[in-house]
Design an enzyme around this catalytic site. Structure first.
Site, PDB file in Angstrom:
ATOM      1  N   SER A 148       0.856  -1.203   0.000  1.00 51.04           N
ATOM      2  CA  SER A 148       0.000   0.000   0.000  1.00 51.04           C
ATOM      3  C   SER A 148       0.882   1.238   0.000  1.00 51.04           C
ATOM      4  O   SER A 148       2.047   1.170   0.406  1.00 51.04           O
ATOM      5  CB  SER A 148      -0.869   0.002   1.268  1.00 51.04           C
ATOM      6  OG  SER A 148      -1.571   1.223   1.399  1.00 51.04           O
ATOM      7  N   TYR A 161      -1.673  -0.046  10.783  1.00 49.06           N
ATOM      8  CA  TYR A 161      -1.883  -0.535   9.416  1.00 49.06           C
ATOM      9  C   TYR A 161      -0.661  -0.182   8.556  1.00 49.06           C
ATOM     10  O   TYR A 161      -0.174  -1.019   7.779  1.00 49.06           O
ATOM     11  CB  TYR A 161      -3.164   0.072   8.842  1.00 49.06           C
ATOM     12  CG  TYR A 161      -3.423  -0.274   7.395  1.00 49.06           C
ATOM     13  CD1 TYR A 161      -3.869  -1.531   7.014  1.00 49.06           C
ATOM     14  CD2 TYR A 161      -3.217   0.683   6.383  1.00 49.06           C
ATOM     15  CE1 TYR A 161      -4.105  -1.848   5.675  1.00 49.06           C
ATOM     16  CE2 TYR A 161      -3.449   0.375   5.053  1.00 49.06           C
ATOM     17  CZ  TYR A 161      -3.891  -0.890   4.700  1.00 49.06           C
ATOM     18  OH  TYR A 161      -4.121  -1.199   3.381  1.00 49.06           O
ATOM     19  N   LYS A 165       1.928  -2.731   6.512  1.00 48.77           N
ATOM     20  CA  LYS A 165       2.205  -2.685   5.074  1.00 48.77           C
ATOM     21  C   LYS A 165       3.699  -2.465   4.804  1.00 48.77           C
ATOM     22  O   LYS A 165       4.227  -2.914   3.783  1.00 48.77           O
ATOM     23  CB  LYS A 165       1.336  -1.617   4.404  1.00 48.77           C
ATOM     24  CG  LYS A 165      -0.152  -2.013   4.366  1.00 48.77           C
ATOM     25  CD  LYS A 165      -0.373  -3.304   3.569  1.00 48.77           C
ATOM     26  CE  LYS A 165      -1.818  -3.710   3.448  1.00 48.77           C
ATOM     27  NZ  LYS A 165      -2.002  -4.948   2.676  1.00 48.77           N
TER      28      LYS A 165
HETATM   29  N1  LIG Z   1      -8.932  -0.058  -0.817  1.00 47.40           N
HETATM   30  C1  LIG Z   1      -7.849   0.688  -0.729  1.00 47.40           C
HETATM   31  O1  LIG Z   1      -7.905   1.925  -0.796  1.00 47.40           O
HETATM   32  C2  LIG Z   1      -6.489   0.041  -0.550  1.00 47.40           C
HETATM   33  C3  LIG Z   1      -5.364   0.847  -0.674  1.00 47.40           C
HETATM   34  C4  LIG Z   1      -4.102   0.287  -0.527  1.00 47.40           C
HETATM   35  C5  LIG Z   1      -3.981  -1.072  -0.255  1.00 47.40           C
HETATM   36  N2  LIG Z   1      -5.084  -1.828  -0.126  1.00 47.40           N
HETATM   37  C6  LIG Z   1      -4.889  -3.253   0.152  1.00 47.40           C
HETATM   38  O2  LIG Z   1      -5.478  -4.001  -0.897  1.00 47.40           O
HETATM   39  C7  LIG Z   1      -5.936  -5.263  -0.385  1.00 47.40           C
HETATM   40  C8  LIG Z   1      -7.394  -5.448  -0.686  1.00 47.40           C
HETATM   41  O3  LIG Z   1      -8.099  -4.321  -0.195  1.00 47.40           O
HETATM   42  P1  LIG Z   1      -9.652  -4.110  -0.443  1.00 47.40           P
HETATM   43  O4  LIG Z   1      -9.873  -2.660  -0.454  1.00 47.40           O
HETATM   44  O5  LIG Z   1     -10.105  -4.945  -1.573  1.00 47.40           O
HETATM   45  O6  LIG Z   1     -10.213  -4.698   0.953  1.00 47.40           O
HETATM   46  P2  LIG Z   1     -11.594  -5.342   1.338  1.00 47.40           P
HETATM   47  O7  LIG Z   1     -11.749  -5.159   2.829  1.00 47.40           O
HETATM   48  O8  LIG Z   1     -12.684  -4.838   0.456  1.00 47.40           O
HETATM   49  O9  LIG Z   1     -11.363  -6.906   1.040  1.00 47.40           O
HETATM   50  C9  LIG Z   1     -10.487  -7.656   1.815  1.00 47.40           C
HETATM   51  C10 LIG Z   1     -10.887  -9.120   1.749  1.00 47.40           C
HETATM   52  O10 LIG Z   1      -9.981  -9.862   2.580  1.00 47.40           O
HETATM   53  C11 LIG Z   1     -10.713 -10.814   3.315  1.00 47.40           C
HETATM   54  N3  LIG Z   1      -9.989 -11.183   4.552  1.00 47.40           N
HETATM   55  C12 LIG Z   1      -9.825 -10.423   5.661  1.00 47.40           C
HETATM   56  N4  LIG Z   1      -9.152 -11.114   6.585  1.00 47.40           N
HETATM   57  C13 LIG Z   1      -8.861 -12.333   6.053  1.00 47.40           C
HETATM   58  C14 LIG Z   1      -8.178 -13.476   6.525  1.00 47.40           C
HETATM   59  N5  LIG Z   1      -7.666 -13.531   7.762  1.00 47.40           N
HETATM   60  N6  LIG Z   1      -8.050 -14.544   5.703  1.00 47.40           N
HETATM   61  C15 LIG Z   1      -8.591 -14.514   4.455  1.00 47.40           C
HETATM   62  N7  LIG Z   1      -9.268 -13.456   3.951  1.00 47.40           N
HETATM   63  C16 LIG Z   1      -9.398 -12.384   4.748  1.00 47.40           C
HETATM   64  C17 LIG Z   1     -12.043 -10.131   3.614  1.00 47.40           C
HETATM   65  O11 LIG Z   1     -13.058 -11.075   3.952  1.00 47.40           O
HETATM   66  C18 LIG Z   1     -12.298  -9.379   2.311  1.00 47.40           C
HETATM   67  O12 LIG Z   1     -13.037 -10.164   1.395  1.00 47.40           O
HETATM   68  C19 LIG Z   1      -5.596  -5.250   1.102  1.00 47.40           C
HETATM   69  O13 LIG Z   1      -4.327  -5.846   1.275  1.00 47.40           O
HETATM   70  C20 LIG Z   1      -5.529  -3.772   1.420  1.00 47.40           C
HETATM   71  O14 LIG Z   1      -4.743  -3.515   2.556  1.00 47.40           O
HETATM   72  C21 LIG Z   1      -6.351  -1.317  -0.275  1.00 47.40           C
END
Ligand SMILES: NC(=O)c1ccc[n+]([C@@H]2O[C@H](COP(=O)([O-])OP(=O)(O)OC[C@H]3O[C@@H](n4cnc5c(N)ncnc54)[C@H](O)[C@@H]3O)[C@@H](O)[C@H]2O)c1
Length: 266
Positions: A148, A161, A165
């Site tokens: 991230s 968080y 990351k």
């Molecule tokens: N959305 C953003 O702005 C953003 C920005 C930078 C990085 N990210 C990263 O991208 C990735 C996906 O983010 P997103 O926005 O799609 O998140 P999200 O919360 O929409 O989806 C995350 C998914 O991970 C699953 N999950 C959580 N804990 C788990 C576990 N212990 N085992 C298996 N599955 C598990 C959840 O059930 C969910 O379906 C993450 O690593 C997040 O940190 C997101």
């Protein structure tokens, strides 16, 4: 990046956290490029519904319930994938949890919850995937971790968080050095502000702490620094993800590539 239909044909890919958001979009794109995809999530209901959607579009998929922070569960998930698809070529360690919590409010249990999934979960999935890649006949493999912008810059509203990351970026670099001899590349990508279900949760938490007044204000404020002028959708991420899963990226390892519309330059 243009979609290349045959680029991942015959490849067996795992995407964790694929029940929604970025992971869901990655799973769909990998399948569209010909890969067999294990749609992995702790929430089996969403994993199954994503798998059904991709299958209806003509993809080869399976839904697997797995808690990435639980080694037994990860082992079973990797075994099931290898059995179904004849091995594991690529794993996207994408599952994570996030929350808004100001620095002085972080308790031990908040730190442990975030680090357990985002840090330890990535470590366990990397280790168990490498064991599988080493024992199967096909050589090499690709590990791709979702880091991230928060791993590159510390934000005051989510220090734990951000630390998790940064851990992902460190594991990516250490893994690249550890597994180069096995022909396994390890890379990460760093999204910025991505419109997913996660932001609906973060939005509520920003308001709970009085940091923003109404839904959407936080995303708007965070997006002000984005050179592309808007937050991204998961579809903005998947071109890079598919590239990192393909042979086109074979000479890249140990990198954490920004895909944030120019929000941070690192
Ligand atoms: N959305 C953003 O702005 C953003 C920005 C930078 C990085 N990210 C990263 O991208 C990735 C996906 O983010 P997103 O926005 O799609 O998140 P999200 O919360 O929409 O989806 C995350 C998914 O991970 C699953 N999950 C959580 N804990 C788990 C576990 N212990 N085992 C298996 N599955 C598990 C959840 O059930 C969910 O379906 C993450 O690593 C997040 O940190 C997101």
């Amino acid at each position: 990046m243009a979609q290349d239909r045959g680029r991942l044909t015959g490849k067996s890919c795992i995407v964790t956290g694929a029940g929604q958001g970025i992971g869901k979009a990655i799973a769909a794109r990998l399948a569209a490029e010909g890969a067999s995809v294990a749609v992995v999530d702790i929430n089996v209901r969403t994993a199954e519904s994503v798998a059904a959607e991709i299958e209806n579009a003509g993809g080869i998929v399976g839904a697997v319930k797995c808690d990435v922070a639980d080694r037994k569960s990860v082992r079973a998930m990797i075994r099931a994938t290898a059995k179904a698809f004849g091995g594991v070529d690529v794993i996207f360690n994408n599952a994570a949890v996030a929350e808004i919590r100001p620095f002085m409010e972080i308790r031990e249990r908040d730190w442990q919850r975030i680090m357990n999934v985002n840090g330890l979960g990535v470590l366990i999935c990397m280790q168990e995937a490498v064991k599988q890649m080493r024992r199967q006949k096909r050589k090499g493999g690709k590990i791709i971790n979702t880091a991230s912008i928060a791993g590159k810059e510390g934000f005051d509203v989510q220090p734990h968080y951000c630390a998790s990351k940064s851990a992902v970026i460190s594991l990516t670099q250490a893994g690249a050095r550890s597994f180069a001899g096995d022909g396994i590349t390890v890379n990460a990508f760093c999204p910025g502000v991505v419109k997913t279900e996660l932001w609906e949760q973060l939005d509520k938490e920003f308001m709970k702490y009085g940091l923003f007044k109404k839904p959407g204000d936080a995303m708007k404020a965070f997006s002000a620094r984005i050179l592309s002028g808007k937050p991204s959708t998961p579809e903005d991420i998947v071109g890079l993800a598919a590239f990192l899963a393909s042979a086109d990226s074979d000479y890249i390892t140990g990198q954490s590539i920004m895909v944030d519309g120019g929000m941070i330059m690192s």
